[in-house]
Design a protein around this motif. Structure first.
Motif, PDB file in Angstrom:
ATOM      1  N   ILE A 210       0.847  -1.202   0.000  1.00 50.55           N
ATOM      2  CA  ILE A 210       0.000   0.000   0.000  1.00 50.55           C
ATOM      3  C   ILE A 210       0.877   1.244   0.000  1.00 50.55           C
ATOM      4  O   ILE A 210       0.667   2.187  -0.776  1.00 50.55           O
ATOM      5  CB  ILE A 210      -0.950   0.004   1.214  1.00 50.55           C
ATOM      6  CG1 ILE A 210      -1.961  -1.138   1.115  1.00 50.55           C
ATOM      7  CG2 ILE A 210      -1.677   1.346   1.327  1.00 50.55           C
ATOM      8  CD1 ILE A 210      -2.776  -1.346   2.386  1.00 50.55           C
ATOM      9  N   LEU A 211       1.871   1.252   0.861  1.00 54.51           N
ATOM     10  CA  LEU A 211       2.792   2.390   0.925  1.00 54.51           C
ATOM     11  C   LEU A 211       3.509   2.603  -0.401  1.00 54.51           C
ATOM     12  O   LEU A 211       3.774   3.741  -0.812  1.00 54.51           O
ATOM     13  CB  LEU A 211       3.822   2.165   2.036  1.00 54.51           C
ATOM     14  CG  LEU A 211       3.314   2.225   3.476  1.00 54.51           C
ATOM     15  CD1 LEU A 211       4.380   1.704   4.427  1.00 54.51           C
ATOM     16  CD2 LEU A 211       2.923   3.654   3.851  1.00 54.51           C
ATOM     17  N   ASP A 212       3.797   1.509  -1.102  1.00 54.40           N
ATOM     18  CA  ASP A 212       4.518   1.583  -2.372  1.00 54.40           C
ATOM     19  C   ASP A 212       3.602   1.806  -3.567  1.00 54.40           C
ATOM     20  O   ASP A 212       4.063   1.800  -4.721  1.00 54.40           O
ATOM     21  CB  ASP A 212       5.329   0.300  -2.582  1.00 54.40           C
ATOM     22  CG  ASP A 212       6.479   0.171  -1.597  1.00 54.40           C
ATOM     23  OD1 ASP A 212       6.853   1.192  -0.989  1.00 54.40           O
ATOM     24  OD2 ASP A 212       7.013  -0.947  -1.431  1.00 54.40           O
ATOM     25  N   GLY A 213       2.308   1.989  -3.330  1.00 58.75           N
ATOM     26  CA  GLY A 213       1.375   2.291  -4.408  1.00 58.75           C
ATOM     27  C   GLY A 213       0.958   1.091  -5.229  1.00 58.75           C
ATOM     28  O   GLY A 213       0.397   1.245  -6.323  1.00 58.75           O
ATOM     29  N   LYS A 214       1.190  -0.111  -4.729  1.00 59.33           N
ATOM     30  CA  LYS A 214       0.852  -1.325  -5.473  1.00 59.33           C
ATOM     31  C   LYS A 214      -0.561  -1.824  -5.190  1.00 59.33           C
ATOM     32  O   LYS A 214      -1.035  -2.736  -5.862  1.00 59.33           O
ATOM     33  CB  LYS A 214       1.850  -2.434  -5.145  1.00 59.33           C
ATOM     34  CG  LYS A 214       3.283  -2.105  -5.549  1.00 59.33           C
ATOM     35  CD  LYS A 214       4.237  -3.213  -5.119  1.00 59.33           C
ATOM     36  CE  LYS A 214       5.678  -2.871  -5.491  1.00 59.33           C
ATOM     37  NZ  LYS A 214       6.624  -3.918  -5.032  1.00 59.33           N
ATOM     38  N   VAL A 215      -1.231  -1.251  -4.205  1.00 54.99           N
ATOM     39  CA  VAL A 215      -2.577  -1.670  -3.820  1.00 54.99           C
ATOM     40  C   VAL A 215      -3.457  -0.428  -3.727  1.00 54.99           C
ATOM     41  O   VAL A 215      -3.085   0.553  -3.072  1.00 54.99           O
ATOM     42  CB  VAL A 215      -2.587  -2.424  -2.472  1.00 54.99           C
ATOM     43  CG1 VAL A 215      -3.992  -2.882  -2.120  1.00 54.99           C
ATOM     44  CG2 VAL A 215      -1.637  -3.617  -2.510  1.00 54.99           C
ATOM     45  N   LEU A 216      -4.607  -0.456  -4.381  1.00 51.00           N
ATOM     46  CA  LEU A 216      -5.548   0.658  -4.341  1.00 51.00           C
ATOM     47  C   LEU A 216      -6.413   0.553  -3.088  1.00 51.00           C
ATOM     48  O   LEU A 216      -7.021  -0.494  -2.833  1.00 51.00           O
ATOM     49  CB  LEU A 216      -6.445   0.645  -5.581  1.00 51.00           C
ATOM     50  CG  LEU A 216      -5.762   0.503  -6.945  1.00 51.00           C
ATOM     51  CD1 LEU A 216      -6.809   0.488  -8.053  1.00 51.00           C
ATOM     52  CD2 LEU A 216      -4.761   1.623  -7.163  1.00 51.00           C
ATOM     53  N   VAL A 217      -6.498   1.628  -2.333  1.00 49.30           N
ATOM     54  CA  VAL A 217      -7.294   1.627  -1.099  1.00 49.30           C
ATOM     55  C   VAL A 217      -8.710   2.127  -1.383  1.00 49.30           C
ATOM     56  O   VAL A 217      -8.890   3.188  -1.999  1.00 49.30           O
ATOM     57  CB  VAL A 217      -6.638   2.507  -0.019  1.00 49.30           C
ATOM     58  CG1 VAL A 217      -7.538   2.588   1.225  1.00 49.30           C
ATOM     59  CG2 VAL A 217      -5.256   1.964   0.346  1.00 49.30           C
ATOM     60  N   HIS A 218      -9.702   1.362  -0.920  1.00 55.53           N
ATOM     61  CA  HIS A 218     -11.107   1.776  -0.958  1.00 55.53           C
ATOM     62  C   HIS A 218     -11.589   1.815   0.482  1.00 55.53           C
ATOM     63  O   HIS A 218     -11.577   0.792   1.172  1.00 55.53           O
ATOM     64  CB  HIS A 218     -11.936   0.807  -1.796  1.00 55.53           C
ATOM     65  CG  HIS A 218     -11.695   0.938  -3.271  1.00 55.53           C
ATOM     66  ND1 HIS A 218     -12.622   1.469  -4.142  1.00 55.53           N
ATOM     67  CD2 HIS A 218     -10.610   0.635  -4.015  1.00 55.53           C
ATOM     68  CE1 HIS A 218     -12.119   1.474  -5.362  1.00 55.53           C
ATOM     69  NE2 HIS A 218     -10.897   0.973  -5.320  1.00 55.53           N
ATOM     70  N   CYS A 219     -11.988   2.988   0.927  1.00 52.06           N
ATOM     71  CA  CYS A 219     -12.249   3.196   2.354  1.00 52.06           C
ATOM     72  C   CYS A 219     -13.700   3.540   2.641  1.00 52.06           C
ATOM     73  O   CYS A 219     -14.223   4.552   2.160  1.00 52.06           O
ATOM     74  CB  CYS A 219     -11.353   4.308   2.889  1.00 52.06           C
ATOM     75  SG  CYS A 219     -11.499   4.500   4.682  1.00 52.06           S
TER      76      CYS A 219
END
Length: 454
Positions: free
Chosen positions: A235-244
């Motif tokens: 997540i920190l490296d931008g490899k996972v999209l966050v949906h909150c």
């Protein structure tokens, strides 16, 4: 050694066979009104589909030998609808044993037999975002699906090469669980603290592994592998999209600040009923929002909202979609999009983008779906009547050029497997425990608040 090679060969061969089983269709749809989303409306136009892809768009196209023709005269052809917030086709939704469960994955619990998949197809839906629930501050990874109903192989429902996504949650959902179990977080400030602590732990974990990899000592010992931390690092490296999951403007703004501090750029707010209050801040950050058309006041933290939410966000430059979060409403997303024309006067293309191209962008799949363009996947819905009309009727739905719904040939029972020897089917009309419960408020009721009793 030979045995290991044989096993590896069988695994690879099985993988190839599984991929080959995903059907691709060839069809020519003639004389329809094509709502491309990106290139305007094309009257009396044909769409040629070859091997699951949109091959040509134009007038008076000829079908290659053996390719079926469908007459869409008087009908509307649009991109398949995409639901950015769904829980259908899952055998479980929440892993509620911890407030951080980034190690679990909804891709492991896909249920291809869920008849809700077919019902979604009957509403013109071709892709869904199968989200983890909202019990945790940081939930599990989610899965983007293509609704290829009829298969018994859950792998065939997965949207190939779709970016990884994960579910976060703010507000009463995680804090209610914290209070009931006596653990952090039990307050909104505790949610922020847990987010910051989790990311700081991930940074330390990443540094430990970086030091190990840089160490030239042949006797070095690897740090303990932790899938939860690995996911947080991604997540920190931008490899996972966050949906909150979110409702209130203050918590939305809080997460923007947290993500800014940790350099995380990829963020979509789900529900986001008070997003209109911080629309300019969302636009400045580059965050997007996936909202309801007009659901609110079903619990206290979502009391202040407006049906103009989607329009206000759109007008402020926020990439916005409308979702269902429902196995029932998913069939009516075209109606939900149409509400933005009453509440905000969005254009046809703006309204339809809310359920096609915009959710595709939020899921990182807009290079494949979301509009009718040559080269894109042939995920298409055909409507009788304009899809933004209250009288619209979906009549056919295609995924990869394969027709999965046809209203004219809709059989009475669309379950994949039926046991003919079962005298009485075991049916639960409504099981509350199977629901996501992401919109439930369990602390105080409206009756208690507004009762005249002393």
């Amino acid at each position: 050694m030979k045995k290991n090679i044989l096993i590896l060969t069988l695994i690879l061969f099985t993988g190839f066979i599984s991929e080959a089983q995903v059907k691709k269709g060839d069809v020519l749809i003639k004389n329809g009104t094509v709502l491309t989303i990106t290139k305007g409306t094309l009257d009396n136009t044909d769409v040629l589909i070859k091997d699951g892809k949109i091959s040509r768009i134009g007038k008076n196209l000829k079908a290659p030998n053996g390719v079926q023709e469908i007459d869409a005269t008087g009908k509307f052809i649009m991109p398949g609808i995409i639901d950015a917030h769904s829980h259908i086709a899952l055998s479980s939704v929440n892993e509620g044993t911890s407030q951080v469960t980034a190690e679990v994955n909804m891709g492991d619990v896909i249920d291809p037999f869920d008849v809700s998949i077919y019902r979604a197809l009957a509403g013109g839906v071709t892709s869904t975002h199968a989200l983890h629930g909202s019990a945790n501050v940081i939930g599990g990874e989610s899965e983007t699906l293509k609704l290829r109903y009829g298969t018994s192989n859950p792998e065939e429902l997965k949207f190939e090469d779709a970016p990884r996504t994960i579910k976060f949650a703010l507000g009463e959902n995680p804090t209610r669980g914290g209070r009931s179990r006596g653990i952090q977080p039990s307050s909104r400030m505790g949610v922020e603290a847990m987010l910051r602590n989790s990311f700081n732990d991930a940074i330390a974990y990443r540094s430990t592994w970086a030091a190990y990899k840089a160490d030239k000592n042949p006797r070095k010992v690897a740090p303990e592998y932790d899938l939860r931390m690995e996911t947080l690092v991604d997540i920190l490296d931008g490899k996972v999209l966050v949906h909150c999951h979110s409702y209130r403007a203050d918590e939305i703004y809080m997460l923007l600040k947290v993500f800014t501090d940790f350099g995380i750029k990829k963020l979509t707010f789900q529900h986001a009923n008070e997003a209109y209050k911080v629309a300019s801040e969302l636009a400045e950050f580059g965050a997007s929002a996936s909202v309801f058309a007009d659901w609110w006041a079903y619990k206290l933290e979502v009391y202040w909202s407006t049906a103009y939410n989607a329009t206000i966000l759109t007008r402020n430059g926020v990439l916005t979609s409308i979702n269902s979060d429902s196995g029932e409403l998913i069939r009516h997303l075209f109606h939900e999009a149409a509400k933005t024309q009453k509440y905000g006067d969005l254009s046809d293309e703006e309204a339809l983008s809310l359920i096609t191209l915009n959710p595709a962008k939020q899921l990182g799949i807009d290079n494949r779906v979301g509009s009718i363009e040559v080269g894109k996947d042939a995920d298409i819905a055909i409507f009788e009547g304009h899809p933004l009309s209250v009288y619209a009727i979906p009549v056919m739905t295609f995924v990869d050029g394969v027709k999965y719904f046809d209203r004219a040939n809709d059989i009475a029972d669309q379950r994949i497997y039926i046991n003919p020897e079962e005298a009485v089917e075991n049916i639960t009309i409504f099981n509350r425990e199977d629901e996501d419960r992401c919109m439930e408020e369990g602390v105080v009721s409206f009756e208690a608040l507004f009762s005249n009793k002393k």
